[in-house]
Design an enzyme around this catalytic site. Structure first.
Site, PDB file in Angstrom:
ATOM      1  N   GLU A   7      -6.625   2.216 -21.043  1.00 47.12           N
ATOM      2  CA  GLU A   7      -6.252   1.309 -19.944  1.00 47.12           C
ATOM      3  C   GLU A   7      -4.920   0.635 -20.233  1.00 47.12           C
ATOM      4  O   GLU A   7      -4.053   0.531 -19.362  1.00 47.12           O
ATOM      5  CB  GLU A   7      -7.351   0.284 -19.721  1.00 47.12           C
ATOM      6  N   ARG A  25       0.817  -1.223   0.000  1.00 47.48           N
ATOM      7  CA  ARG A  25       0.000   0.000   0.000  1.00 47.48           C
ATOM      8  C   ARG A  25       0.842   1.260   0.000  1.00 47.48           C
ATOM      9  O   ARG A  25       0.377   2.341  -0.270  1.00 47.48           O
ATOM     10  CB  ARG A  25      -0.889   0.025   1.257  1.00 47.48           C
ATOM     11  N   ASN A  27      -3.020   7.491   8.863  1.00 49.82           N
ATOM     12  CA  ASN A  27      -3.144   7.405   7.403  1.00 49.82           C
ATOM     13  C   ASN A  27      -4.133   8.488   7.004  1.00 49.82           C
ATOM     14  O   ASN A  27      -5.237   8.539   7.525  1.00 49.82           O
ATOM     15  CB  ASN A  27      -3.666   6.016   7.017  1.00 49.82           C
ATOM     16  N   GLY A  28      -3.722   9.405   6.112  1.00 55.76           N
ATOM     17  CA  GLY A  28      -4.608  10.496   5.709  1.00 55.76           C
ATOM     18  C   GLY A  28      -3.809  11.788   5.657  1.00 55.76           C
ATOM     19  O   GLY A  28      -2.577  11.776   5.662  1.00 55.76           O
ATOM     20  N   LYS A  36      -1.501   0.873 -17.936  1.00 51.37           N
ATOM     21  CA  LYS A  36      -0.712  -0.274 -17.437  1.00 51.37           C
ATOM     22  C   LYS A  36       0.764  -0.089 -17.793  1.00 51.37           C
ATOM     23  O   LYS A  36       1.643  -0.286 -16.968  1.00 51.37           O
ATOM     24  CB  LYS A  36      -1.243  -1.574 -18.050  1.00 51.37           C
ATOM     25  N   LYS A  55      -1.435   1.386  -3.816  1.00 51.96           N
ATOM     26  CA  LYS A  55      -2.580   0.618  -4.304  1.00 51.96           C
ATOM     27  C   LYS A  55      -3.889   1.363  -4.111  1.00 51.96           C
ATOM     28  O   LYS A  55      -4.747   1.357  -4.961  1.00 51.96           O
ATOM     29  CB  LYS A  55      -2.661  -0.739  -3.585  1.00 51.96           C
ATOM     30  N   GLU A 107       2.378   2.658 -15.753  1.00 54.17           N
ATOM     31  CA  GLU A 107       2.487   2.366 -14.321  1.00 54.17           C
ATOM     32  C   GLU A 107       3.644   1.454 -13.983  1.00 54.17           C
ATOM     33  O   GLU A 107       4.300   1.635 -12.962  1.00 54.17           O
ATOM     34  CB  GLU A 107       1.197   1.665 -13.850  1.00 54.17           C
TER      35      GLU A 107
HETATM   36  C1  AGP Z   1      -4.786   1.276 -11.894  1.00 53.10           C
HETATM   37  O1  AGP Z   1      -3.847   0.318 -12.359  1.00 53.10           O
HETATM   38  C2  AGP Z   1      -4.202   2.159 -10.835  1.00 53.10           C
HETATM   39  N1  AGP Z   1      -3.669   1.415  -9.738  1.00 53.10           N
HETATM   40  C3  AGP Z   1      -5.123   3.266 -10.396  1.00 53.10           C
HETATM   41  O2  AGP Z   1      -5.394   4.067 -11.521  1.00 53.10           O
HETATM   42  C4  AGP Z   1      -6.475   2.804  -9.814  1.00 53.10           C
HETATM   43  O3  AGP Z   1      -7.280   2.228 -10.816  1.00 53.10           O
HETATM   44  C5  AGP Z   1      -7.203   4.041  -9.261  1.00 53.10           C
HETATM   45  O4  AGP Z   1      -6.411   4.591  -8.227  1.00 53.10           O
HETATM   46  C6  AGP Z   1      -8.612   3.721  -8.717  1.00 53.10           C
HETATM   47  O5  AGP Z   1      -8.500   2.833  -7.628  1.00 53.10           O
HETATM   48  P1  AGP Z   1      -9.868   2.161  -7.057  1.00 53.10           P
HETATM   49  O6  AGP Z   1     -10.405   1.294  -8.167  1.00 53.10           O
HETATM   50  O7  AGP Z   1      -9.437   1.381  -5.860  1.00 53.10           O
HETATM   51  O8  AGP Z   1     -10.812   3.279  -6.728  1.00 53.10           O
END
Ligand code: AGP
Length: 607
Positions: free
Chosen positions: A481, A27, A99-100, A485, A602, A488
């Site tokens: 998309e 995370r 966290n925040g 990928k 994540k 990323e």
């Molecule tokens: C996608 O590969 C990324 N990790 C990111 O764009 C992700 O889709 C986005 O942060 C949304 O996350 P969620 O689906 O948990 O809301």
């Protein structure tokens, strides 16, 4: 974005905390720390990946059966040990993990420094420890001291507090960043993500926004004195610990790509009536009469979830005949959208915790829209804040780059489109669509079995710094998309574009060193897309084609990846698979870790 784990019970806390951090590391991972209570507080922190903390923990004594821990993804303060959590007050007698984002931390910090507090970090989080310290010094009990502290705070928090003077007690509080409590036998586990506690228990309760509670070996008491363990609060996690391990694969990303046949089957389970040609979505039944009256759907999401929504727009308009708009959640919430009670706002989110998407739902609720969730994590914030919804049942997605969740989102969006068509008694070929869905697991498996073809495409992309992904209609969101990928996990500048836009500018970029990935299944857009391929070839651009028609395409492109033919509305689910594999292989070719891409986390629970 950070990982939090806490424990109070009868076992030594340190091994539990470290195991939890190892699960949560995906995370956010630029520093980490633990704090264990044993008459005093022992705090150990380290910069870098978790292995650095593990080395230090081995060297220092950290006995105690109550403790907290944190793995960090920096928002304020560079990734250094002094900015790692847990943060402490001036005396070292109170420690917190957070966290925040504390939005008003500067003014609070100035006030605290002026009254003599000494700060050890540059973080926003540390102000919480000093504010609590002030109130405890006035004799205010720890729970109330945290409650009064949070009244001063603007922002978001998942917060766990421990004090050397309050044995076997953790104070937890939540506003905008998730906290889940695992219920054991005389012991309790706290985490920012259920995957960190599922080894110990599947019985959990989620804190709601605004709730503050004291967790002890005897139970969980809300600040109002009410127990949180009432039956209606208890949830059962519906997946197993091995689903959060790599299962023998080198990376979570590959494991989750290879799981997709099963994930599609799980997303469909119990939701398809092939006899009647109907989709069955129990999660929407409670409000089916209201849904039958809607005249518009707005889909909101971020990243891959947003791109899934763009496919959903085509699906729902084409199958159910309802106007659909798709909005980036981070834009929607500031746009003052025109919404009526006959508008349904559908939030798509794998984690169910993305701050922008959650705020978009709050905005929709303020405007009296019907709110729906398409979410993977059971009991997550978006799942609990929406009027109704559909869970993906894709199992935990650990890889930062979303793959199986995205494919599950497309699968469930197709079911939602058929469901709305049923509500509106639209004449559709439900049998064909649902039969097509039922065939997808085998078709995805066929692509995965032939994934060696990807390596030829990888060789073409290997030295590219830039590339285009092109598609039309149902394939345009897949181009976006696929480009995401690639960005990323391989850090190549990949741009997704609709093929029709090529001549309006991007074609100026094309050269031999600027490859294009073209999505050209044999569908209603094939001829149009073929002309784009010709345009690319005329300018010497290298072309990787994803197609269903090898004979028509193979001799005209540099690499041809063939996927099975299905209905045009379902083809995106198949065409995205090679793009996931291509991004994964490119990361390996560049010696990068696809599970922990730089700068990413994540779940983006900060705005
Ligand atoms: C996608 O590969 C990324 N990790 C990111 O764009 C992700 O889709 C986005 O942060 C949304 O996350 P969620 O689906 O948990 O809301």
């Amino acid at each position: 974005m950070c990982g939090i784990i806490g424990y109070v019970g009868t076992q030594q806390a340190t091994p539990i905390l470290m195991e939890g951090l190892s699960v949560l590391e995906y995370r956010g991972y630029d520093s980490a720390g633990i704090c264990v209570q044993n008459g005093r507080l022992t705090t150990i922190r380290a910069e870098g990946k978790l292995v650095e903390l593990e080395k230090k923990v081995k060297r220092f004594e950290s006995q105690g059966t109550c403790g907290i821990a944190h793995t960090r993804w920096a928002t304020h303060g560079v990734p250094q040990e002094r900015n790692a959590h847990p943060h402490r007050d001036c005396t070292g007698g109170i420690a917190i993990v957070h966290n925040g984002i504390i939005e008003n931390y500067q003014e609070l910090r100035l006030e605290l420094v002026a009254s003599g507090h000494l700060f050890a970090s540059d973080t926003d989080s540390e102000v919480l420890a000093h504010l609590i310290e002030d109130r405890v010094k006035q004799g205010i009990p720890l729970l109330q001291a945290v409650e009064q502290t949070l009244e001063r705070v603007r922002g978001t928090y998942g917060l766990v507090v421990i004090s050397k003077d309050v044995p076997q007690t953790l104070i937890v509080a939540r506003m905008g960043s998730p906290l889940v409590i695992g219920v054991g036998e005389g012991e309790y586990y706290i985490a920012s993500d259920p995957s960190a506690l599922i080894t110990y228990t599947k019985d959990v309760v989620y804190l709601d926004d605004g709730e503050i509670a004291a967790v002890t070996s005897e139970g969980v008491q809300l600040s109002g004195g009410v127990s949180m363990l009432a039956q209606d609060r208890l949830l059962k996690i519906d997946w197993d610990v091995e689903e959060t391990s790599k299962g023998g694969h080198p990376h979570f990303m590959l494991k989750e790509i290879l799981e997709q046949p099963q994930v599609i089957a799980d997303s469909l389970r119990g939701r398809v009536d092939l006899i009647e040609g109907r989709s069955i979505l129990g999660g929407l039944e409670g409000i089916r009469d209201r849904l039958a009256q809607i005249d518009r759907i707005i889909i909101v999401g971020c990243g891959s979830a947003y791109y899934a929504g763009l496919v959903g727009e085509y699906l729902i308009e084409e199958i159910a005949g309802i106007p659909v708009e798709v909005e980036l959640a981070s834009e929607f919430r500031y746009r003052k959208p025109l919404i009526s009670k006959r508008t349904a706002v559908l939030a798509i989110s794998q984690s169910g915790e993305t701050a922008d998407t959650l705020e978009a739902i709050y905005e929709a609720k303020r405007k009296q829209a019907i709110t729906l969730g398409l979410v993977n994590v059971v009991g997550s914030s978006i799942a609990r804040e929406t009027d109704a919804g559909v869970y993906n049942h894709a199992g935990p997605e650990v890889g930062v780059a979303s793959t199986k969740a995205f494919v599950s989102q497309l699968t469930v969006l197709t079911l939602i489109a058929v469901y709305f068509a049923q509500l509106r008694e639209e004449e559709i070929n439900g049998h064909a669509i649902l039969a097509g869905l039922a065939e997808l697991p085998a078709q995805v498996q066929e692509i995965l079995d032939g994934r060696q073809e990807i390596l030829k495409a990888t060789a073409i992309m290997r030295n590219a710094d830039h590339c285009l992904y092109l598609g039309r209609k149902f394939q345009a969101p897949i181009a976006y998309e696929g480009a995401l990928k690639m960005k990323e996990v391989s850090y190549i500048h990949a741009e997704g574009y609709t093929s029709g836009e090529m001549k309006h500018g991007p074609i100026a970029l094309i050269s031999k060193a600027f490859p294009s990935v073209v999505l050209c299944p044999n569908d209603s857009m094939f001829e149009k897309t073929w002309s784009n391929i010709e345009e690319l070839k005329a300018r010497g651009g290298a072309i990787i084609a994803i197609t269903t028609d090898r004979a028509r395409v193979e001799d005209s492109v540099d690499a041809c990846i063939v996927i099975p033919q299905t209905l045009e509305v379902l083809q995106p689910i198949l065409s995205v698979i090679p793009l996931q594999l291509l991004a994964y292989e490119m990361a390996l070719a560049k010696n990068l870790d696809p599970d922990k891409p730089r700068n990413l986390a994540k779940s983006v629970t900060v705005e």
